[in-house]
Design an enzyme around this catalytic site. Structure first.
Site, mmCIF file in Angstrom:
data_model
loop_
_atom_site.group_PDB
_atom_site.id
_atom_site.type_symbol
_atom_site.label_atom_id
_atom_site.label_comp_id
_atom_site.label_asym_id
_atom_site.label_seq_id
_atom_site.Cartn_x
_atom_site.Cartn_y
_atom_site.Cartn_z
ATOM 1 N N ASP A 92 0.851 -1.195 0.000
ATOM 2 C CA ASP A 92 0.000 0.000 0.000
ATOM 3 C C ASP A 92 0.883 1.241 0.000
ATOM 4 O O ASP A 92 1.483 1.583 1.015
ATOM 5 C CB ASP A 92 -0.897 -0.060 1.252
ATOM 6 C CG ASP A 92 -1.779 1.164 1.392
ATOM 7 O OD1 ASP A 92 -1.814 1.983 0.449
ATOM 8 O OD2 ASP A 92 -2.429 1.294 2.446
ATOM 9 N N ASN B 11 -0.066 4.488 -0.706
ATOM 10 C CA ASN B 11 -0.642 5.775 -0.286
ATOM 11 C C ASN B 11 -1.368 5.689 1.049
ATOM 12 O O ASN B 11 -2.067 6.616 1.454
ATOM 13 C CB ASN B 11 -1.579 6.342 -1.370
ATOM 14 C CG ASN B 11 -2.801 5.458 -1.582
ATOM 15 O OD1 ASN B 11 -2.915 4.401 -0.956
ATOM 16 N ND2 ASN B 11 -3.706 5.866 -2.444
ATOM 17 N N ASP C 105 -3.969 3.919 2.230
ATOM 18 C CA ASP C 105 -5.428 3.878 2.366
ATOM 19 C C ASP C 105 -5.942 2.474 2.687
ATOM 20 O O ASP C 105 -7.146 2.225 2.659
ATOM 21 C CB ASP C 105 -6.113 4.413 1.093
ATOM 22 C CG ASP C 105 -5.815 3.538 -0.122
ATOM 23 O OD1 ASP C 105 -5.008 2.581 0.000
ATOM 24 O OD2 ASP C 105 -6.393 3.797 -1.194
ATOM 25 N N ASP D 67 -1.420 -0.870 -4.105
ATOM 26 C CA ASP D 67 -1.480 -0.011 -5.299
ATOM 27 C C ASP D 67 -0.143 -0.063 -6.048
ATOM 28 O O ASP D 67 0.815 -0.688 -5.599
ATOM 29 C CB ASP D 67 -1.841 1.431 -4.905
ATOM 30 C CG ASP D 67 -0.980 1.943 -3.754
ATOM 31 O OD1 ASP D 67 0.218 1.635 -3.755
ATOM 32 O OD2 ASP D 67 -1.521 2.613 -2.846
ATOM 33 N N ASP E 89 -7.552 -15.962 -17.852
ATOM 34 C CA ASP E 89 -8.495 -16.374 -16.823
ATOM 35 C C ASP E 89 -9.601 -17.218 -17.460
ATOM 36 O O ASP E 89 -10.063 -16.925 -18.573
ATOM 37 C CB ASP E 89 -9.101 -15.102 -16.211
ATOM 38 C CG ASP E 89 -10.024 -15.386 -15.053
ATOM 39 O OD1 ASP E 89 -9.519 -15.796 -14.007
ATOM 40 O OD2 ASP E 89 -11.247 -15.189 -15.194
ATOM 41 N N GLU F 145 -5.203 -20.551 -17.520
ATOM 42 C CA GLU F 145 -5.744 -21.044 -16.257
ATOM 43 C C GLU F 145 -6.583 -22.281 -16.575
ATOM 44 O O GLU F 145 -7.819 -22.256 -16.548
ATOM 45 C CB GLU F 145 -6.626 -19.984 -15.574
ATOM 46 C CG GLU F 145 -7.046 -20.402 -14.175
ATOM 47 C CD GLU F 145 -8.349 -19.775 -13.730
ATOM 48 O OE1 GLU F 145 -9.061 -19.183 -14.540
ATOM 49 O OE2 GLU F 145 -8.668 -19.915 -12.541
HETATM 50 C C1 GLC Z 1 -10.604 -17.545 -12.190
HETATM 51 C C2 GLC Z 1 -9.934 -16.695 -11.134
HETATM 52 C C3 GLC Z 1 -10.884 -16.530 -9.981
HETATM 53 C C4 GLC Z 1 -12.140 -15.865 -10.495
HETATM 54 C C5 GLC Z 1 -12.740 -16.648 -11.665
HETATM 55 C C6 GLC Z 1 -13.785 -15.848 -12.383
HETATM 56 O O1 GLC Z 1 -10.848 -18.827 -11.728
HETATM 57 O O2 GLC Z 1 -8.729 -17.304 -10.740
HETATM 58 O O3 GLC Z 1 -10.320 -15.791 -8.933
HETATM 59 O O4 GLC Z 1 -13.075 -15.767 -9.469
HETATM 60 O O5 GLC Z 1 -11.770 -16.940 -12.637
HETATM 61 O O6 GLC Z 1 -13.185 -14.776 -13.059
#
Ligand code: GLC
Length: 564
Positions: free
Chosen positions: A22, A24, A26, A30, A200, A270
């Protein structure tokens, strides 16, 4: 191995931006904070960063619900701050890979706002809208976060599809306009100089266009595992919602786009399905070996079988990729600990990750042995996936609130997402003492689980991790060598060789997964081994293979001469 690519020899470090540093004050991580910590990462010895989403988002799925693909979340800073971070990382020879969420946007994205505004809006077909059936949703499809995958929209009288939360509507990838808009976003970041993307949720990008009911008879309410998406057994039950035709062509198209750029930009999927490597060099560069980590505990039999299966299944020229911790599962220390030997087990698992064949991914905080955050109240939970599950458990399955809370606290992904512990001071040095961090800091920052304390202690988890990283960096066999399992019958220790014929190096790795001394002998011909690393600080410089003793949980890595 002839001239490996950077992403084959690199060690990746996953930064969860909200919790890393962090700058800044808050209470939210970031870019200013991340940039300041680049010296730390360089000193740690990692080569590349995978940044979880840093885009504007309502943060219902912690940034995986994106409302603008070509900007920076205001809490994290500005685009200029991002550029500074990228340049500063590059100047330290650290690559930066972004998270690319293709499957869905946030329901707060302008695209979806337009799409839901009327049936004839030009963006209507950017998402998946369908008529209901018999007064209910169009079919029995399940959301991976629990409940129906369809949400009714009052204003336009149709349902929209969402593989995840209802606030994460699926984009319609059969619409060329969607693809064009998303490829523009990809180019935006590539032009800026990022080194690639982690893709993802790629399995859910397409769904079956005819919307047939799932035949598994799987009740939507039964998916109550926030990590379900990484488990093949769940995905198989969602047969018409995942891995649909068209995905390989899409990945090939994305690969061609990325290949137009110099510098070997990388695509990391992924997904565990090796089919997404394509021929080995026409789809994704790396795919996570989720079957290795998705077990309650690692046994030597499981690791050996996993490696045998995985390495044989890879197409020619494809390169493996391993992780033992990320933002969707329990922390490595907690996951693989047994309550009595946690420190030794965490070291053993890190050593495994960094000595197996393949590109390793370390989750931020695992280098100092951070543990799962224990929450006690529903009001502290930020992970909407489990909040959704709490609702299903109590409202649809009539589970008592106390029992439902217990389930949710035991599975929430918040457990591994707590702020990084930098110092032994209030809030672990993550943010000022009088500020509440977005998730509580784990109190064990005060008992040695913090960076500053561990930097001073030569025997700390952090310094152990650094030694491993530096050993890997200087040892070609560990980085690029072939994997050869030894002593396949052992149930207590793992022994394997990593050979790099070209570099003329061969390395022996022995990991004792048991709490007892193991006595063994190895028949490795004329090799005279030279100890590179031993977790028990062995004094001898070389080993005797005839009478080898491994101490409980010992990690032993040795160089072999001459090559076999
Ligand atoms: C992937 C990400 C996870 C997210 C999901 C939906 O599995 O690793 O964190 O919730 O996709 O985007």
């Amino acid at each position: 191995m002839s001239s490996p690519k950077w992403w084959q020899t690199a060690v990746f470090y996953q930064i969860y931006p909200r919790s890393f540093a962090d700058g800044n004050g808050d209470g939210i991580g970031d870019f200013a904070g991340m940039t300041r910590k680049l010296d730390y990462l360089q000193d740690l010895g990692i080569d590349a960063i995978w940044l979880s989403p840093h885009f504007p988002s309502p943060f219902l799925d912690c940034g995986y619900d994106i409302s603008d693909y070509t900007a920076v979340a205001p809490e994290y800073g500005t685009l200029e701050d991002f550029k500074t971070f990228l340049e500063d990382a590059h100047s330290r020879h650290i690559k930066v890979v972004l998270d690319l969420v293709l499957n869905h946007s946030s329901d707060q994205h302008d695209w979806f706002k337009a799409s839901r505004s009327s049936r004839d809006n030009p963006k209507r077909e950017w998402y998946v809208w369908r008529e209901g059936r018999n007064g209910g949703p169009p079919n029995n499809w399940a959301s991976i976060f629990g409940g129906s995958a369809w949400t009714y929209d009052e204003q336009t009288g149709q349902y929209y599809y969402h593989a995840f939360l209802k606030e994460q509507p699926d984009l319609n990838w059969r619409n060329p306009e969607v693809k064009a808009a998303m490829w523009d976003a990809v180019r935006f970041w590539l032009d800026m100089g990022v080194d690639g993307f982690r893709l993802d949720a790629l399995a859910t990008i397409y769904e079956h266009p005819d919307l047939p009911d799932q035949t598994s008879g799987y009740a939507a309410e039964e998916i109550l595992d926030a990590n379900a998406f990484h488990k093949d057994e769940y995905l198989k039950l969602l047969e018409f919602q995942v891995r649909q035709p068209g995905l390989h062509e899409l990945m090939q198209e994305l690969r061609s786009l990325v290949d137009e750029y110099s510098g070997d930009r990388v695509l990391i999927g992924e997904d565990e399905d090796v089919a997404f490597y394509g021929t080995g060099n026409n789809e994704l560069h790396l795919l996570f070996n989720f079957p290795l980590v998705n077990v309650p505990k690692l046994t030597v039999q499981h690791i050996r079988a996993n490696q045998a299966q995985r390495l044989t299944a890879l197409p020619p020229e494809a390169w493996p990729c391993n992780t033992l911790g990320h933002h969707d599962i329990s922390r490595l220390w907690t996951h693989f600990g047994d309550g009595s030997n946690d420190a030794a087990l965490a070291k053993l698992h890190l050593a495994l990750l960094l000595t197996l064949k393949g590109t390793p991914f370390i989750f931020n905080g695992d280098e100092i042995g951070m543990t799962d955050l224990e929450l006690s109240k529903l009001s502290e939970v930020k992970d909407s996936a489990v909040l959704n599950q709490y609702y299903l458990l109590t409202e649809k399955l009539s589970i008592t609130p106390a029992k439902a809370l217990e389930t949710v606290l035991a599975t929430t992904r918040d457990r591994c997402r707590s702020p990084l512990q930098w110092e032994n001071s209030a809030n672990g040095g993550f943010c000022p003492a009088d500020v509440s961090p977005w998730l509580p800091v784990n109190k064990n920052y005060a008992t040695g689980v913090n960076v500053a304390t561990q930097q001073e202690d030569p025997d700390s988890h952090l310094n152990f991790c650094k030694r491993l990283l530096s050993l890997r960096k200087t040892n070609e066999a560990l980085r690029t060598g072939d994997y050869q399992a030894l002593h396949n019958d052992s149930k207590t220790y793992l022994a394997f060789l990593r050979h790099d014929k070209q570099a003329g190096q061969s390395c022996l790795v022995m990991l004792n997964f048991s709490d007892e001394t193991q006595r063994l002998s190895l028949d490795l011909g004329a090799n005279s081994p030279n100890i590179l690393m031993s977790s028990t600080n062995r004094k001898e410089e070389s080993l005797s293979f005839e009478t080898l003793e491994l101490a409980p949980f010992e990690i032993l890595i040795a160089q072999l001469y001459p090559l076999r």
